[in-house]
Design a protein around this motif. Sequence first.
Motif, short mmCIF file in Angstrom:
data_model
loop_
_atom_site.label_atom_id
_atom_site.label_comp_id
_atom_site.label_asym_id
_atom_site.label_seq_id
_atom_site.Cartn_x
_atom_site.Cartn_y
_atom_site.Cartn_z
N ARG A 217 -6.39 -36.42 20.60
CA ARG A 217 -7.66 -36.72 19.96
C ARG A 217 -8.43 -37.67 20.86
O ARG A 217 -7.90 -38.72 21.26
CB ARG A 217 -7.41 -37.39 18.61
CG ARG A 217 -8.68 -37.73 17.84
CD ARG A 217 -8.33 -38.55 16.63
NE ARG A 217 -7.40 -37.84 15.76
CZ ARG A 217 -7.77 -36.92 14.87
NH1 ARG A 217 -9.05 -36.63 14.71
NH2 ARG A 217 -6.88 -36.34 14.12
N ASP A 218 -9.66 -37.30 21.18
CA ASP A 218 -10.51 -38.17 22.00
C ASP A 218 -11.09 -39.23 21.08
O ASP A 218 -11.85 -38.93 20.16
CB ASP A 218 -11.64 -37.31 22.61
CG ASP A 218 -12.45 -38.13 23.60
OD1 ASP A 218 -12.36 -39.38 23.56
OD2 ASP A 218 -13.17 -37.51 24.41
N LEU A 219 -10.71 -40.48 21.29
CA LEU A 219 -11.14 -41.52 20.36
C LEU A 219 -12.56 -42.01 20.64
O LEU A 219 -13.08 -42.87 19.94
CB LEU A 219 -10.16 -42.69 20.39
CG LEU A 219 -8.75 -42.37 19.85
CD1 LEU A 219 -7.81 -43.55 20.03
CD2 LEU A 219 -8.80 -41.97 18.38
N LEU A 220 -13.18 -41.45 21.67
CA LEU A 220 -14.56 -41.85 21.93
C LEU A 220 -15.54 -40.73 21.60
O LEU A 220 -16.75 -40.91 21.70
CB LEU A 220 -14.74 -42.27 23.39
CG LEU A 220 -13.89 -43.48 23.82
CD1 LEU A 220 -14.19 -43.85 25.26
CD2 LEU A 220 -14.13 -44.69 22.92
N GLY B 123 -13.40 -46.56 19.04
CA GLY B 123 -12.17 -45.76 19.12
C GLY B 123 -11.26 -46.07 17.94
O GLY B 123 -10.66 -45.17 17.34
N THR B 124 -11.16 -47.36 17.59
CA THR B 124 -10.31 -47.76 16.47
C THR B 124 -10.83 -47.15 15.17
O THR B 124 -10.06 -46.74 14.30
CB THR B 124 -10.28 -49.29 16.36
OG1 THR B 124 -9.96 -49.81 17.64
CG2 THR B 124 -9.26 -49.76 15.36
N LYS B 125 -12.15 -47.10 15.07
CA LYS B 125 -12.75 -46.55 13.85
C LYS B 125 -12.39 -45.06 13.72
O LYS B 125 -12.00 -44.59 12.65
CB LYS B 125 -14.27 -46.71 13.93
CG LYS B 125 -14.96 -46.61 12.60
CD LYS B 125 -16.36 -47.17 12.73
CE LYS B 125 -17.04 -47.18 11.40
NZ LYS B 125 -18.25 -47.99 11.44
N ILE B 126 -12.49 -44.36 14.82
CA ILE B 126 -12.17 -42.92 14.78
C ILE B 126 -10.68 -42.74 14.47
O ILE B 126 -10.29 -41.89 13.68
CB ILE B 126 -12.54 -42.25 16.13
CG1 ILE B 126 -14.07 -42.23 16.23
CG2 ILE B 126 -11.96 -40.84 16.23
CD1 ILE B 126 -14.61 -41.69 17.51
N ALA C 282 -9.29 -40.87 11.17
CA ALA C 282 -8.37 -39.75 11.33
C ALA C 282 -7.07 -40.01 10.58
O ALA C 282 -6.55 -39.14 9.90
CB ALA C 282 -8.07 -39.54 12.81
N SER C 283 -6.60 -41.24 10.68
CA SER C 283 -5.33 -41.55 10.03
C SER C 283 -5.49 -41.47 8.52
O SER C 283 -4.60 -41.01 7.81
CB SER C 283 -4.84 -42.91 10.51
OG SER C 283 -4.45 -43.72 9.45
N THR C 284 -6.64 -41.89 8.00
CA THR C 284 -6.87 -41.82 6.54
C THR C 284 -7.00 -40.37 6.10
O THR C 284 -6.43 -39.97 5.09
CB THR C 284 -8.15 -42.60 6.17
OG1 THR C 284 -8.13 -43.83 6.87
CG2 THR C 284 -8.24 -42.85 4.68
N ASN C 285 -7.74 -39.60 6.87
CA ASN C 285 -7.97 -38.21 6.46
C ASN C 285 -6.72 -37.39 6.48
O ASN C 285 -6.48 -36.56 5.62
CB ASN C 285 -8.97 -37.54 7.40
CG ASN C 285 -10.33 -38.15 7.25
OD1 ASN C 285 -10.53 -38.96 6.35
ND2 ASN C 285 -11.24 -37.78 8.12
N MET C 286 -5.93 -37.63 7.52
CA MET C 286 -4.75 -36.78 7.67
C MET C 286 -3.53 -37.40 7.04
O MET C 286 -2.45 -36.84 7.08
CB MET C 286 -4.47 -36.57 9.15
CG MET C 286 -5.47 -35.67 9.78
SD MET C 286 -4.94 -35.23 11.42
CE MET C 286 -3.24 -34.84 11.21
N ASN C 287 -3.70 -38.61 6.50
CA ASN C 287 -2.57 -39.33 5.92
C ASN C 287 -1.46 -39.49 6.94
O ASN C 287 -0.30 -39.49 6.62
CB ASN C 287 -2.00 -38.58 4.72
CG ASN C 287 -3.11 -38.14 3.84
OD1 ASN C 287 -3.76 -38.98 3.25
ND2 ASN C 287 -3.39 -36.86 3.84
#
Length: 1054
Positions: free
Chosen positions: A170-173, A215-218, A222-227
Amino acid sequence: MPTTPLPGIDTVRVAVRVRPFSQREKNSGSKCVISMHSRTTTTIQDPKNPEHRKTFTFDLAYWSHDGFQKDKDGVFISADPSSQFASQKDIFHDLGRGILDSAWQGYNATLLAYGQTGSGKSYSMVGFGANKGIIPNVCEELFQAIEKREGNQEYQVTFSMLEIYNEQIRDLLSRTKKPERLKVREDQQLGFYVDGLKSVPCENYAQIERLMEQGTKIRTTASTNMNASSSRSHMVITIQFKQVFLDRDLTKQSSINLVDLAGSERQKSSGSEGDRLREGSRVNLSLTNLGIVISALADAAMGKKVLHIPYRDSVLTKLLQPALGGNSRTTLIAAISPADICYEETLSTLRYAERAKKIQNKAVVNTSMLMREAEAENNKVLLACGNSRMAELPACLLADQSLGWQTGQVTWAHQLEQAREEWQQQYLAIAQERQMMETFPHLLNVNEDPQLTGVLKYFIQAGSCDAGRAASNAIPLLGLGITDKHASFTNVDGKVTVTPHSKCKVVVNGVPITTTTKLQHLDRVILGSSSAYLYIGFPSERGSEDLNRFDYDFFQLERAAVEGVSMDKLGAMSHGDGMADPSVLAVFQDYVKLMPLVAEANQMGEELEKGLRMELKVKNLASSDSRGYDLQKEVMVKVTNQRTQEVWIWSKAKFINRKFLMEELYQRFLEGEDSHVAQEDDPFWDPVEAVHLGSAHVWLQPLAYCMKLEEQVEFLSCDGTEEAMLHIHVTPCSPAGQACSEEDVVIDTAELLGKRMDFQIGLVRCLGIKWLKEGAERGIQMGYRMYDLSSTFYTKPVWKTVNPQIEETVQFTALNASQDFLNYLQTNALIVDLWGLQEGCAQLSCSQPDLMVTSEGHVMVDTKKISALVDTGQTTSDQTSELYMKLFKLEQETEQLRNVNRALREENVLLRQALEKIGSPQQAHEPSDALKVTQRTAHLLAARAKNDRPAPPAASSDRELTDALKIFYQSMNTARGRFLRLRHYKPPEDDRMLRPFVYQQSQRLRDVGELLDRSLQRLRSDVARIAKEKRACLLHPQQHPQADGLPQVCEERA
Ligand SMILES: Nc1ncnc2c1ncn2[C@@H]1O[C@H](COP(=O)(O)OP(=O)(O)OP(=O)(O)O)[C@@H](O)[C@H]1O
Ligand SMILES: [Mg+2]
């Protein structure tokens, strides 16, 4: 083309860092097992065997465990000059500076952080708040140094940030709505690279800070959406640093890779041990493969022949190829926890680091001739971009690392210009967000990973707004169990409320809500299955509180407390010192950790229409071993198919493994792909198996006295509830199987030592089986193990009967009863397990590879010496307290009574001898054996009295003692059973029920207490009476004549 000066050999540098205790570790009274006696040595002590220490020597050892204080800015610094504390600055000074030096010289540099989850990898790499880690410090110092440089040079810095999760990049930028899956490609000159990764040119440190924030926000979204837990992903930050020496027509280039690896312990806990499905998949592939690559390289460095290094087997190892045995100077920081509870993981981290230390790299200075290279690269760019218009060229360059970094000055200027425009837009957005935080109440996300907490903000503006999955909502929220329109928030008259829509899950401060609820500043809100938010009230409500207190653990503990799960419920305070029992604490922590995961698994199952219900249970919550001690507790997951009522029990490891697989399947479902799987590949499915329902304890003490035992005992489930009743017989018998009579009862078990003992275990029937009441089609089996036999004896399956007649008997034989075996009978219970069978499951059968049988076909026990009885090391718990002590005392007193009896016998012999001296001389030659004498004393005396009349039958005072002891042991058996139940009798969750509970509890206590007292009193008085009568009979035989001339004491009592 890089010019290649001769490479030197660089071994990988390794540093270890030990962090302070976490709050959890402190709460559980953890002990520190790490010590560092010099700047290079790390010693670890085995908490179970403190003598056992192992010392590792690395390039650097950092003590960050204690000896620090917070300065006014919140930075941790040494508490005093003598403290060996290593601060973030110290780490940067040694490791960060080394990386910068390498970069300035034109070497590639890599820094990897390895360690278990929560060991401090991100703390060292990124840092928290004022305690900035290596990455920000390296970036800041790089720009400071650039600013100070003079001369005809130009510096180009680009920044990229990616995450590898489940072998996907995953590209965090990249801020595209639907992130594309990036691929790793290979170029002959460049090696492996990520195709299409965004790499942003930067001019100053502030820009890098923003990029990292972004990047941290993305990553958080992602971590919240995908659990997906962030601790399962690897984060790689790459800084490309190029120095252009315009006057020398030369460039020097360095690639700095900063890698925060996934938590290492997952490798084991997610292992598919015992699971029929493959390992929780590719989640760990990169980390596992990294270990393999490191080991292979270490072997190669040690001179072993290694044919192949499997770089290509995972994404991470492809990207790290230069760092591992290639063109890079590499440092590994091994982050470790100081706590005893993490001993195994820490040791494994240190071993890993030891292997990594051996790896040899061949770093070279990357220089190239400016003009020629630029020309060549530009040609390549043009070629690659095909017919694209010139205006798109910079973007194209930006997006493709493969085309190298030797772009000309013009291109670089263009890229910078474009990046600046983006900055400006972002600055505006950030400034706006800051202002809104000052003005409006809002929700702040709380993530399991502290790095990702407080990153997402959702504002509750005046009026009413909806929150949910649909993009049209004012608060668009993604996450498991969040519906399109999940809840609405209102902000009216200085009050904020939340209202769940229809059946949507909303939890406030641990309590599920169904109606409009007012929110207060710092309320904890959980939406869906596990998305956690901290509510920040109006500015007027806010103070200077420490928000860090409300971490993910806080949310889960609160939820657990509301659900009635607490340390007390698990029976944690079992040590007299008031400290929690560490094993129970570990179970509690597991429970709290798994709670949200089980909720998520249930949610995924629901959406995928699997019709399952998963529940957390504690195995052995109220179970005891064969000696009555608590069994090791562990968390397990009970899975029930709601339609078929099939039941499975999963271990924690299996559940975690399955959860990964469920996530994969669910992700496919979310992405609209085919989420259908064949049953045998379905993580939600398993073939049915027999389920353990409960255990019954049958104390074997009577057997040690050759007494028959007939009992009705309860099968208790793992949490102490009654599952069924068992009717059982334990019968001492002859080798032919004939039950022993009262005559065979012995007073002293020592009489059985070395003798043959035969006994039968007969399972007669089972009554009121709950498992059958819940599902009439089901069946049961029972199983037990005897003493030193490794196989379990199972009864035949019985189906569809709530009160089945079993009538199965096995005869056991100890040919030569050992002391250990007799001790075992005295102190242990036979544990009979009740197993639930369900349609289609295989029945349990006994494998008997090492079973020996007698010539009569009986199963032989006590065939080998048991060196130590199980669990002898266990201390009594505080629940054993008074009553248990009483029980112990009673047993001691029984022992004393036995001694009294022995003494009486001896006295008997003396008296007899005294009498013989007075009487006929030939009778002095009676057998000298004390035991024989004792048994015959009464007869001899009687014979004397009757002038050599034949001896009467062997009825004696010994017999009375036997009877008294028999009654006593039977009462003890009942008392033990009741006592065991009492220990596991837990208070009801409902407070109102507490009073009747306390009443019942005290009744039961009194009951057991009285039973114990009565039994002892009776035994005492019986023994005293018998002793008295015996003495009187011996001293004055003529005063106790009977009709037949026998002394009175010999009379049989009913
Ligand atoms: N040296 C340290 N000093 C003070 N606190 C620390 C230190 N190292 C770690 N911590 C704290 O320990 C907690 C866990 O650290 P961190 O998040 O860095 O672990 P991690 O190894 O990155 O875990 P994960 O694998 O889950 O990402 C954090 O709250 C962090 O602040
Ligand atoms: Mg981390």
